[in-house]
Design a protein around this motif. Structure first.
Motif, mmCIF file in Angstrom:
data_model
loop_
_atom_site.group_PDB
_atom_site.id
_atom_site.type_symbol
_atom_site.label_atom_id
_atom_site.label_comp_id
_atom_site.label_asym_id
_atom_site.label_seq_id
_atom_site.Cartn_x
_atom_site.Cartn_y
_atom_site.Cartn_z
ATOM 1 N N PRO A 136 36.400 13.096 2.846
ATOM 2 C CA PRO A 136 36.516 14.430 3.469
ATOM 3 C C PRO A 136 35.187 14.982 3.966
ATOM 4 C CG PRO A 136 36.779 14.567 1.088
ATOM 5 C CD PRO A 136 36.803 13.118 1.428
ATOM 6 N N GLU A 137 34.098 14.652 3.312
ATOM 7 C CA GLU A 137 32.810 15.198 3.727
ATOM 8 C C GLU A 137 32.434 14.743 5.133
ATOM 9 O OE1 GLU A 137 29.421 17.515 3.376
ATOM 10 O OE2 GLU A 137 31.157 17.396 2.040
ATOM 11 N N SER A 138 32.810 13.504 5.474
ATOM 12 C CA SER A 138 32.419 12.964 6.780
ATOM 13 C C SER A 138 33.163 13.622 7.936
ATOM 14 C CB SER A 138 32.680 11.453 6.815
ATOM 15 O OG SER A 138 34.075 11.175 6.725
ATOM 16 N N LEU A 139 34.249 14.343 7.643
ATOM 17 C CA LEU A 139 35.064 14.933 8.700
ATOM 18 C C LEU A 139 34.851 16.431 8.842
ATOM 19 C CD1 LEU A 139 38.354 12.938 8.086
ATOM 20 C CD2 LEU A 139 36.707 12.607 9.921
ATOM 21 N N ARG A 140 33.924 16.996 8.087
ATOM 22 C CA ARG A 140 33.636 18.416 8.240
ATOM 23 C C ARG A 140 32.848 18.647 9.521
ATOM 24 N NH1 ARG A 140 33.254 18.530 2.303
ATOM 25 N NH2 ARG A 140 35.250 19.428 1.698
ATOM 26 N N VAL A 141 33.015 19.828 10.094
ATOM 27 C CA VAL A 141 32.379 20.161 11.368
ATOM 28 C C VAL A 141 30.891 20.438 11.126
ATOM 29 C CG1 VAL A 141 32.347 21.744 13.323
ATOM 30 C CG2 VAL A 141 34.536 21.110 12.255
ATOM 31 N N PRO A 142 29.997 19.623 11.705
ATOM 32 C CA PRO A 142 28.561 19.873 11.529
ATOM 33 C C PRO A 142 28.076 20.903 12.546
ATOM 34 C CG PRO A 142 28.867 17.862 12.784
ATOM 35 C CD PRO A 142 30.256 18.377 12.464
ATOM 36 N N ILE A 143 27.247 21.822 12.114
ATOM 37 C CA ILE A 143 26.659 22.820 13.011
ATOM 38 C C ILE A 143 25.163 22.877 12.742
ATOM 39 C CG2 ILE A 143 26.714 25.229 13.787
ATOM 40 C CD1 ILE A 143 29.535 25.473 12.797
ATOM 41 N N ASP A 144 24.380 22.796 13.798
ATOM 42 C CA ASP A 144 22.924 22.780 13.676
ATOM 43 C C ASP A 144 22.428 24.040 12.955
ATOM 44 O OD1 ASP A 144 20.143 23.654 15.196
ATOM 45 O OD2 ASP A 144 20.258 21.510 14.745
ATOM 46 N N SER A 564 45.982 25.570 6.321
ATOM 47 C CA SER A 564 44.865 26.505 6.455
ATOM 48 C C SER A 564 43.565 25.770 6.726
ATOM 49 C CB SER A 564 44.730 27.351 5.184
ATOM 50 O OG SER A 564 45.848 28.198 5.025
ATOM 51 N N GLU A 565 43.367 24.641 6.062
ATOM 52 C CA GLU A 565 42.137 23.878 6.264
ATOM 53 C C GLU A 565 42.099 23.252 7.652
ATOM 54 O OE1 GLU A 565 40.793 22.629 1.774
ATOM 55 O OE2 GLU A 565 42.353 21.424 2.728
ATOM 56 N N CYS A 566 43.248 22.822 8.156
ATOM 57 C CA CYS A 566 43.302 22.313 9.530
ATOM 58 C C CYS A 566 42.921 23.415 10.518
ATOM 59 C CB CYS A 566 44.708 21.798 9.843
ATOM 60 S SG CYS A 566 45.150 20.231 9.065
ATOM 61 N N GLN A 567 43.508 24.587 10.344
ATOM 62 C CA GLN A 567 43.184 25.703 11.238
ATOM 63 C C GLN A 567 41.733 26.135 11.064
ATOM 64 O OE1 GLN A 567 46.393 28.295 9.925
ATOM 65 N NE2 GLN A 567 47.578 27.854 11.769
ATOM 66 N N GLY A 568 41.234 26.066 9.844
ATOM 67 C CA GLY A 568 39.836 26.383 9.605
ATOM 68 C C GLY A 568 38.904 25.442 10.331
ATOM 69 N N ARG A 569 39.291 24.170 10.407
ATOM 70 C CA ARG A 569 38.465 23.196 11.133
ATOM 71 C C ARG A 569 38.451 23.526 12.626
ATOM 72 N NH1 ARG A 569 40.231 19.210 8.741
ATOM 73 N NH2 ARG A 569 41.971 18.686 10.115
ATOM 74 N N LEU A 570 39.589 23.971 13.169
ATOM 75 C CA LEU A 570 39.644 24.393 14.569
ATOM 76 C C LEU A 570 38.699 25.583 14.790
ATOM 77 C CD1 LEU A 570 42.892 24.901 16.655
ATOM 78 C CD2 LEU A 570 41.034 26.553 16.749
ATOM 79 N N ILE A 571 38.752 26.556 13.886
ATOM 80 C CA ILE A 571 37.877 27.727 14.012
ATOM 81 C C ILE A 571 36.412 27.315 13.916
ATOM 82 C CG2 ILE A 571 37.219 29.915 12.919
ATOM 83 C CD1 ILE A 571 40.174 30.166 12.033
ATOM 84 N N MET A 572 36.101 26.421 12.994
ATOM 85 C CA MET A 572 34.714 25.961 12.848
ATOM 86 C C MET A 572 34.246 25.240 14.113
ATOM 87 S SD MET A 572 33.598 27.088 9.983
ATOM 88 C CE MET A 572 32.073 26.149 9.812
#
Length: 658
Positions: A136-144, A564-572
């Motif tokens: 799961p960690e590898s699929l989180r949205v990275p932001i600078d 919720s986590e799927c939608q959260g990933r879209l928001i991120m």
């Protein structure tokens, strides 16, 4: 270390990393863990640990999967030997160098393992979601991080329930400034509101945990309300999210201000009016927080206790009383057994029956020490287990909900018909031949047409001598009871409403005003007819997102947490675009939203939920399905993972300045 999910090692309940302590496994009965495992999950994990596909190919596995739930003594000797061999393999792994032979298998290998161990229907498309659970960690949205600091964007989340917390974990991870406004004095949402006896999850607790904050310490598969609320509080505290919540703040209205590309919120803070400004607004208010009590003539005249399950009070005492229970969905069937055990008489008023599914070993009862050890300590067991729950108890059932085309039109599929027969047989078995109950309890619509209810002893409760099932409609209430349409007066001391919520009135009573000066209700022609892109974004409302918005609910299985986590990933992903691309406003394009909703509606028409004349919580008063989406969990995960910035109208900071 906050919220890091890894593939090897343990978390101390939630989030705290420590290496496995294996004294339990080395000193206790080595078979216990293998006996408490899901056999297919155990075989998949052993294949990864050893690199030996014979664990998946072993012909004994099919029998263990089929009969394992019946108990150790029911298994043939050769199948007992299979589990004994599995426990020996785990012992050798932990006694050795703990090297995982297939630590990062390619997609073809994962597919082969999944097909052999979990279900042969699994496709290559499912493998990406499997990787989500394993890594799961590898699929989180990275932001600078430098861009985050330079942008200075502020996000305001309305609601500190499960959905709001899930997004807050991700905002905390990347360092985006945020605040959660919560009208109550504590977090928890629906789990704070509902305190009625036996209140708990009706999906496996392990599906209910956050990816960012796994909980291996559930005491029961069907965790009860207090344990769920404690988990949410513990997770928020350990993540640093609790300090970001402002309690006692009720948001009444939100207005988008094009001059500043942000939102102005009218709030009541501890009873005093105030204004809050924010760049990005996220509504995480849920749809199961405003109780719905039927309008029954004379209800105000009733002299006894009259309460909705969501407004239960700890001082309610029903011992020795005559109690009416109105409603037989998830809340009603959970509460019924508790009432019947103390009341003099329980009268259950049923408008229409629900299809009720028996509880399996993965969804009820205490979590054994062996199972907990597997989840905490064995590499990849937790990831495979989460995938197993989502697929076997979710996506594998999805085809049963899709109607098939015939010369007479769309009808339930043969697989749905088989479920109908299984559940009908279950009714007969549970009510012990009571023909009067069998007819009343057997629905006339197809299984899954309404949300399946998980049995909490409901059928058994109805066979008790102090329990009566009434199917005649309620005509009116008087001072001391209920009068039904057949003219019978039922004398009562208490009326308990398990009648659900205003679940199709999204965001209500929060008023949200977009660029046109119109509210969401005005834009869509009604408060109960809202539409959204993936349940998350709505055209004309820039920098506004929803969690568990319109058409977000799962109709076939799986946890709300995952959605919720799927939608959260879209928001991120949207926040990443705003921060790294220097955007001040982002608004889903009307054509993109329309295209999505047209595609969704076409698929919804094929689902059993769309049966004509069937009234359910999925539909608004006009009969349109506004709660559920028609996708599998994997499809929804794909859709929310693949959103591109060109699906949005954007305004850059330079454009705003001109």
């Amino acid at each position: 270390m906050y919220g890091v999910v890894v593939n090897f090692g343990q978390f101390d309940s939630i989030g705290g990393w420590r290496m496995p302590e294996n004294e339990y496994f080395m000193s206790d009965n080595p078979l216990r863990a293998a006996q408490e495992a899901e056999p297919g999950v155990l075989a998949a994990v052993l294949t990864q640990l050893t690199g030996d596909l014979s664990w998946a190919d072993d012909p004994r596995l099919a029998t263990v999967r089929e009969r394992g739930g019946e108990g150790w003594d029911s298994l043939p000797a050769d199948c007992q030997r299979y589990l004994a061999d599995a426990s020996d393999a785990l012992r050798r792994f932990f006694a050795g160098n703990r090297h995982v032979a297939l630590s990062d298998p390619d997609d073809a290998t994962l597919l082969e393992i999944a097909r052999r161990c979990i279900a042969e229907e699994i496709t290559l498309s499912d493998v990406a979601k499997l990787r989500h659970h394993l890594f799961p960690e590898s699929l989180r949205v990275p932001i600078d991080s430098d861009a985050v600091a330079a942008a200075g964007i502020c996000v305001t989340i309305v609601g500190a329930g499960l959905s709001g917390l899930s997004l807050a974990f991700e905002l905390e991870r990347v360092g985006i400034d945020y605040t959660i406004l919560e009208k109550e004095g504590e977090l928890g949402g629906v789990w704070l509101d509902n305190i009625y006896p036996d209140c708990g999850v009706d999906t496996p607790a392990f599906q209910y945990a956050f990816d960012a904050m796994p909980n291996f310490g559930w005491s029961r598969f069907d965790a009860k309300r207090d344990e769920v609320l404690a988990y949410l509080t513990d997770a928020a505290t350990k993540a640093g999210v609790l300090d970001r919540i402002q309690f006692g703040v009720d948001v009444g209205k939100a207005v988008y201000d094009e001059r500043v590309r942000g939102w102005s919120l009218e709030v009541t803070r501890q009873g005093e009016p105030a204004t809050v400004q924010t760049d990005v607004l996220v509504a995480a208010v849920g749809s199961l927080n405003r109780p719905k009590i039927p309008e029954i003539p004379g209800l105000d005249e009733f002299s006894g206790i009259a309460v909705h399950t969501a407004r239960w009070s700890s001082d309610i005492d029903l011992a020795g009383k005559r109690v009416a229970l109105v409603g037989n969905g998830s809340s009603g069937t959970q509460l019924g057994r508790a009432i019947a055990s103390e009341a003099e008489r329980l009268i259950a008023f049923q408008r229409s029956p629900h299809w009720i599914r028996p509880r399996g070993r993965s969804v009820t009862g205490p979590v054994g020490e062996g199972k907990r050890w597997l989840l905490e300590s064995v590499p990849n067991y937790y990831g495979w287990y989460r995938f197993f729950l989502d697929y076997v108890m979710g996506d594998r059932d999805h085809p049963r909900m899709v109607r098939q085309e015939t010369a007479e039109g769309l009808v339930p599929s043969p697989s749905n018909d088989r479920v109908r027969q299984e559940l009908t047989d279950y009714i007969r078995e549970q009510v012990k031949g009571r023909e009067d109950l069998i007819e009343k309890l057997t629905p006339q619509y197809a299984p899954y047409g309404k949300r399946l209810v998980i049995d909490n002893g409901w059928y058994d409760t109805l066979t008790r001598p102090n329990v009566e099932l009434v199917t005649s409609g309620i005509e009116r209430v008087d001072q001391d009871g209920i009068v039904t349409e057949d003219g019978v007066h039922h004398q009562l001391d208490a009326i308990i409403f398990a009648t659900g919520f205003h679940g199709t009135r999204y965001f209500w009573p929060l008023e949200i005003v977009g660029t046109s000066g119109l509210t969401l209700a005005q834009t869509h022609g009604g408060a109960e007819d809202l539409r959204a892109y993936l349940g998350t974004a709505m055209p004309g409302y820039p920098n506004f997102f929803a969690l568990q918005g319109p058409n977000s609910t799962i109709g076939h299985g799986g946890g709300a947490t995952f959605i919720s986590e799927c939608q959260g990933r879209l928001i991120m992903s949207c926040l990443k675009g705003m921060i790294e691309e220097g955007l001040e406003a982002i608004d889903i394009r009307q054509d993109v939203a329309d295209q999505y909703n047209s595609k969704m509606d076409a698929q919804l028409d094929r689902m059993v939920w769309s049966e004509s004349g069937l009234d359910s919580r999925f539909k608004n008063p006009a009969g349109r399905i506004v709660s559920t989406h028609p996708w599998t969990l994997r499809q929804f995960w794909e859709l929310t993972s693949s959103v591109q910035l060109d699906a949005f109208q954007v305004e850059r900071a330079t454009e705003a300045a001109q």
